[in-house]
Motif scaffolding. Structure first.
Motif, PDB file in Angstrom:
ATOM      1  N   CYS A  21     -36.777  45.666 -72.992  1.00 40.97           N
ATOM      2  CA  CYS A  21     -37.014  46.744 -73.966  1.00 40.97           C
ATOM      3  C   CYS A  21     -38.055  47.725 -73.458  1.00 40.97           C
ATOM      4  O   CYS A  21     -38.842  48.251 -74.248  1.00 40.97           O
ATOM      5  CB  CYS A  21     -37.540  46.150 -75.268  1.00 40.97           C
ATOM      6  SG  CYS A  21     -36.454  44.971 -76.036  1.00 40.97           S
ATOM      7  N   THR A  22     -38.103  47.949 -72.198  1.00 38.80           N
ATOM      8  CA  THR A  22     -39.142  48.788 -71.590  1.00 38.80           C
ATOM      9  C   THR A  22     -38.602  50.197 -71.363  1.00 38.80           C
ATOM     10  O   THR A  22     -37.410  50.454 -71.524  1.00 38.80           O
ATOM     11  CB  THR A  22     -39.540  48.167 -70.236  1.00 38.80           C
ATOM     12  OG1 THR A  22     -38.336  47.847 -69.529  1.00 38.80           O
ATOM     13  CG2 THR A  22     -40.351  46.906 -70.454  1.00 38.80           C
ATOM     14  N   PRO A  23     -39.477  51.137 -70.968  1.00 39.58           N
ATOM     15  CA  PRO A  23     -38.982  52.478 -70.634  1.00 39.58           C
ATOM     16  C   PRO A  23     -37.944  52.431 -69.506  1.00 39.58           C
ATOM     17  O   PRO A  23     -37.921  51.498 -68.682  1.00 39.58           O
ATOM     18  CB  PRO A  23     -40.263  53.214 -70.205  1.00 39.58           C
ATOM     19  CG  PRO A  23     -41.341  52.545 -71.024  1.00 39.58           C
ATOM     20  CD  PRO A  23     -40.930  51.084 -71.029  1.00 39.58           C
ATOM     21  N   ASN A  24     -37.123  53.463 -69.465  1.00 38.44           N
ATOM     22  CA  ASN A  24     -35.941  53.469 -68.592  1.00 38.44           C
ATOM     23  C   ASN A  24     -36.253  53.287 -67.113  1.00 38.44           C
ATOM     24  O   ASN A  24     -35.452  52.703 -66.365  1.00 38.44           O
ATOM     25  CB  ASN A  24     -35.180  54.792 -68.753  1.00 38.44           C
ATOM     26  CG  ASN A  24     -34.839  55.073 -70.199  1.00 38.44           C
ATOM     27  OD1 ASN A  24     -34.820  54.151 -71.019  1.00 38.44           O
ATOM     28  ND2 ASN A  24     -34.576  56.330 -70.529  1.00 38.44           N
ATOM     29  N   TRP A  61     -43.678  58.880 -73.561  1.00 35.46           N
ATOM     30  CA  TRP A  61     -42.932  58.740 -72.306  1.00 35.46           C
ATOM     31  C   TRP A  61     -41.537  59.347 -72.412  1.00 35.46           C
ATOM     32  O   TRP A  61     -40.948  59.739 -71.404  1.00 35.46           O
ATOM     33  CB  TRP A  61     -42.876  57.278 -71.858  1.00 35.46           C
ATOM     34  CG  TRP A  61     -42.074  56.333 -72.730  1.00 35.46           C
ATOM     35  CD1 TRP A  61     -42.539  55.535 -73.722  1.00 35.46           C
ATOM     36  CD2 TRP A  61     -40.657  56.092 -72.670  1.00 35.46           C
ATOM     37  NE1 TRP A  61     -41.521  54.808 -74.288  1.00 35.46           N
ATOM     38  CE2 TRP A  61     -40.356  55.125 -73.665  1.00 35.46           C
ATOM     39  CE3 TRP A  61     -39.615  56.587 -71.885  1.00 35.46           C
ATOM     40  CZ2 TRP A  61     -39.052  54.663 -73.888  1.00 35.46           C
ATOM     41  CZ3 TRP A  61     -38.314  56.122 -72.110  1.00 35.46           C
ATOM     42  CH2 TRP A  61     -38.047  55.172 -73.106  1.00 35.46           C
ATOM     43  N   ARG A  62     -41.000  59.432 -73.590  1.00 34.56           N
ATOM     44  CA  ARG A  62     -39.647  59.949 -73.726  1.00 34.56           C
ATOM     45  C   ARG A  62     -39.529  61.425 -73.334  1.00 34.56           C
ATOM     46  O   ARG A  62     -38.431  61.928 -73.158  1.00 34.56           O
ATOM     47  CB  ARG A  62     -39.155  59.748 -75.165  1.00 34.56           C
ATOM     48  CG  ARG A  62     -38.925  58.275 -75.511  1.00 34.56           C
ATOM     49  CD  ARG A  62     -38.520  58.077 -76.970  1.00 34.56           C
ATOM     50  NE  ARG A  62     -38.482  56.659 -77.339  1.00 34.56           N
ATOM     51  CZ  ARG A  62     -37.428  55.851 -77.163  1.00 34.56           C
ATOM     52  NH1 ARG A  62     -36.314  56.332 -76.638  1.00 34.56           N
ATOM     53  NH2 ARG A  62     -37.480  54.583 -77.515  1.00 34.56           N
ATOM     54  N   SER A  92     -40.202  61.640 -65.292  1.00 32.09           N
ATOM     55  CA  SER A  92     -40.422  60.603 -64.278  1.00 32.09           C
ATOM     56  C   SER A  92     -40.284  59.203 -64.866  1.00 32.09           C
ATOM     57  O   SER A  92     -40.031  58.249 -64.149  1.00 32.09           O
ATOM     58  CB  SER A  92     -41.804  60.785 -63.631  1.00 32.09           C
ATOM     59  OG  SER A  92     -42.810  60.503 -64.587  1.00 32.09           O
ATOM     60  N   VAL A  93     -40.450  59.092 -66.163  1.00 32.44           N
ATOM     61  CA  VAL A  93     -40.307  57.786 -66.811  1.00 32.44           C
ATOM     62  C   VAL A  93     -38.924  57.642 -67.461  1.00 32.44           C
ATOM     63  O   VAL A  93     -38.227  56.644 -67.288  1.00 32.44           O
ATOM     64  CB  VAL A  93     -41.408  57.575 -67.883  1.00 32.44           C
ATOM     65  CG1 VAL A  93     -41.247  56.200 -68.548  1.00 32.44           C
ATOM     66  CG2 VAL A  93     -42.790  57.731 -67.270  1.00 32.44           C
TER      67      VAL A  93
END
Lengths: 374, 374, 374, 374
Positions: free
Chosen positions: B80-83, B174-175, B179-180
């Motif tokens: 469930c982490t950032p992409n 972060w969305r 870069s994330v």
């Protein structure tokens, strides 16, 4: 100013009926500065046009447009014929010194439309185009709210015109024949929503960024559906979709517009209603407000001439509202909401042509490229 | 088969909460063949993850993913982490022999997604992707109705995912950082509706025919909105739109699908309902039927495990439904509706990449071109 | 049979306008066996009635009803005056041998209504009452579906007529004066929904089981709101509510009817739509079907005479539909749906009187008690 | 204050499940001042209750209520049994010094309810009644808006609770048996909407002005439907309807409330939404605002503890919200919205009894007559 203007109607089918009704009804519900005289109806079938004329109260029925155009009692020529003859009829009427009100789309082709707009520029008569959905009260209210700055800078537009009648089982009518109609769902339906979006937002489509045309029924020589993406002059982006094969929808059209400060939503399936979201409202009670646009006392356009609030008008009233505004303009006054002329309808036509060109090229095309070409 | 499977959750924000809840609730309302053991939650902040673990009943809380992957009691790693870290974490988990359930989009980039799909192919573990809206009962029912042939050949799809939270006033998360996140509304929102359309129609998007990307907020390095047109494998055409600046819409997503014999309409704003138009019904009473998809006795998916008809489930239940189906698959049985694996999510990712490529090139691009490239 | 019938309109306010429009429009859109001739309009103010007559195309305008009744060219007298003069005018017209079409409610009091019904029985002329909402296509379709047995035995009816215009700020009009109107919301609004429920269900209200009347505005001598409970002849039970102080509703009226095999729902706020629930449908896709009652080809009543499916008619069309049906009946043919005569309107009046009596007594009252009293 | 409270659940059917879930979930999503310990579940079937206890995480399962009441680790007794045993169980629990949370209606009879309220008055424990629809965020927001004076003096209330499950085909359950349930739709459904109207308006029903009870299914010894009219303490008037034979409605309940300055509308079929009409708003854009009551940042109750705006909660969450508020009260803090105790539930019970008495007598009955009788 008071006085009369003689009307000559060209065409006696669906739109001929809607327009005849409008010219009959307009003086019952409105007090325009000019009174229309239902002078002549013109169509090809002598017997049919005679019957139509009697039913609708036209003083004369004729198959000879030239003769009618020569009649000095005719002041306004109202064109309800298939798209491919708009140019010839409108130019003749303009050259005869008449005002001209033409059904949409202005023409079957951009070239025809350009000729018509030029003729309009050169002629003394006023021109009008029957983008009659502008005269849905909810749509005109949407325009007012945008022009008052209530939704701020526009970011998104989503416009759809979906019908279901044009499948394989539909009878072969001129609307499926490219040589008569020019295009299919595109000219018939996208024309309306392109005009509506321009009217409501006050912005132009500056680029068609991608487009898809589709003919599902092999016997059709026109598109059955056209989708396209566009950029607006104010920086927003938009989707447009027109189809005659949207099972489930008789006549579903409308738009959703999202701005910086609010949003608007209209669907003709629920004609009396405009949904308005005020993003600046108090958070606790913020939401979409469904405005029943039927209250003359509240300032809702046209409806004060009809029935009390909550007693809906229908489809035909948009034509009567437009007839009232045309007579108002011819009488020298301001219409309730702006009326499109040939120059403005040419812009719509250019947008439509740009969408087809974008589909053909497989690339974005600026509307100006086609609009300004000669 | 009965038994347990140890779960390791990676990430403890919004999705970490939704997944924890699903793993907790699944055995209350379902009787899956495997019982999940909430073994470990892993995140970067030791104190925060410990608190999260206590609240949600995880047996262990850790900041060391490698150690957790080495633990033989962990059978399924839930990411469930950032992409941008999906690839590394998922590949490590697969290489450690675990099953992997990864949040959508599969990755921030197509390249990452391809690596992940290959790793999945080579590894013994099963893979799953949390396209959890598949487990909205109304969406799964739509799929069933299509697969039964009820709407016939599909002609039109109109899919929208519109949110309003992503304007200039939104906090920098972060969305919004390319870069994330890889992309913005596109990967976050179009991913869902691309998957939903594929799931419901059983068709693939074969071409992106035109696309527009737009960043409205200068500080964002991702798209705020992406629109695109597509052709479907069955010959239909489609519009897709994702935006985070659609004032008025908290979480408005859904689709309208028109086929030869009928149509379907779903909007998450009214989550329990699927609208179905049966064009073959008796004309006198033909219309859109609003099905309240809450009746287990009627055969509506998942809801029979929850409450009586008319007592709605909410957003979180889609995750619990998916947890039930994952456990069912791991236990060797058939899920209520198909679950997407990495291979299938790669297809979604390729569609998303194709849309961006189409916007970049300003031309139509076949999805196969990007999907098959290496 | 062909021929003409001379119409004399009595009254020139809101209803006078609606009726004039109907008599003007009916031969444009319908082909009734008799053609109406707009012979005379009668009202009290000579100047105003002359202007009204010119605008609406009446051949004569008069202040002398007796003279008009004496004119052999008048065949039908159409009464649009306040309730307290209905009796005198209608009886005079009947005694003059005319057909009479009277606005609802039939009279301000049950006694007046009884006299009118007796006069009708004794006279050669036909009588009609303008319960024009019967001619909303969706309401007439509801009646058809009930009569076809589609919803089975009726158990529940919920009928509401709610307006908001009658608060303290409203101007003092005759509708608030008991000596002219007889009653307030009750005769004005409950009359419509009582008639609609009888029309749709084919059942009678046999008992008013409890009632509440309320006058909120001190200066009003009529009720502002009346609620009542009723038993139906088929064993079902019903609630009725009429109010002019329902903030938020311009003209909200309709009904929900639940039967053994299905249910129906109609609200005038969404005039084109009838919702139909078929409890015998396949469970998987069972739900409320929203029928857009605008499709003449599907058998929807009246609309085939107007516009294509999906192009809505409005409030005024219900009057034109009724004018068409009146002319059809006078021409010896069957109307599209049954027309109420004075005898039937007396039943409605008796129900209204029974509700007031129930409120006065504080006990259930049988409708037959008042209907059959003499 | 922090600490724990031991819960004993009595009953393990539909409500037992809903309550168990609430006690399990409450500390995941809320931070109440007291933590519930799921100490014991009590029911008659030893094997069944043991299985239920395991599934739902109760520490003990028992068939001996007296023993459980004697356990000092139990602080709150949560009663989910049929209506006829509420009195005995609740009184015993109160006499054992426990707090008691009882399902609604408080009892099967007014006499039982009175005994319970008296016992509550005499006992040290706090009492609560599970009128859980108070904890639908939209309903609680409605209450807030009324209490802020936004709709002014209330004139009209229209409340309906309609289900369809109770026809002849339904299995014979205790809810159809008068000796167990006391009443049918009345106690089951009218109880909810009577409480909701009191809660939202802050007013009492002072008179039942007329009532109808109906048993459609011969084998039922309870009412299947009860309609009644009422007068409110503020001068407004109201209709109430409860039925289990409203074909088409699984669980349709809600209210419309019209005040001097505005109106509110809620239907559980669209649980997240409250419609609010502000009659003082600018006329041009006045209308019903549909508030999606899902936005914690906007001040919407409870939802901030759940998911982001636009991600709906469902039926079960109303119980969890109530569990949170009960724990808050027991911990000495203020609940998000007022919780009903036995004294307040007695008022609801008196209203229900008054309606039955009004139907029996065939006359209006003051609520105070029954409430104050001894």
């Amino acid at each position: 100013m008071t006085g009369t203007v003689g009307i000559a109607l060209v065409g006696s089918k669906f739109m001929g009926t809607a327009h005849s009704n409008a010219w009959q009804q307009v003086t019952r519900f409105f007090d325009p500065p000019l009174t229309p005289v239902l002078h002549s109806v013109v169509a090809r079938d002598a017997e049919a046009v005679a019957g139509f004329g009697r039913r609708w109260g036209w003083q004369h029925a004729s198959t000879d447009l030239a003769a009618v155009l020569a009649d000095p009692h005719v002041g306004l020529v109202d064109i309800c014929t298939p798209n491919d003859v708009h140019r010839e009829q409108a130019v003749a009427a303009l050259e005869a010194g008449k005002h001209v009100a033409c059904e949409k789309p202005l023409a079957g082709t951009l070239a025809d439309a350009r000729v018509m707009a030029k003729a309009a520029q050169a002629a003394p008569g006023r021109t009008f185009v029957w983008f009659s959905y502008r005269r849905v009260p909810a749509i005109a209210l949407a325009r007012t709210l945008v022009s008052q700055g209530r939704i701020g800078e526009i970011r998104h537009v989503r416009a759809v015109y979906a019908q279901q009648w044009g499948g394989p089982a539909a009878p072969a009518v001129w609307r499926f024949d490219a040589s008569v109609a020019g295009s299919g769902a595109h000219g018939d339906l996208n024309a309306h929503i392109v005009d509506a979006v321009r009217f409501v937002t006050g912005e132009e489509l500056v680029e068609v960024s991608g487009a898809v045309t589709k003919t599902f029924v092999p016997s059709h020589t026109v598109d059955d559906a056209v989708l396209f993406l566009a950029r607006l002059s104010g920086g927003g982006i938009a989707t447009f979709e027109a189809t005659r094969l949207a099972t489930g929808y008789h006549n579903h059209h409308g738009f959703e517009i999202h701005g910086e400060l609010g949003a608007l939503r209209f669907w003709f399936d629920e004609m009396p209603y405009l949904d308005y979201y005020d993003a600046t409202a108090e958070p606790l009670v913020r939401g979409w407000t469904r405005i029943e646009v039927s209250d003359g006392d509240a300032g809702h356009p046209w409806v004060g001439s009809w029935w009390p609030a909550g007693h809906p008008i229908g489809y035909e009233h948009t034509f009567t509202n437009q007839a009232a505004d045309i007579l108002t303009v011819l009488g020298g006054d301001e219409p309730v909401a702006p009326l499109p002329d040939f120059a403005e309808a040419l812009v719509v036509q250019a947008v439509l042509a740009t969408a087809l060109e974008s589909a053909r090229r497989g690339s974005p095309v600026e509307v100006g490229e086609l609009l300004l070409a000669d």
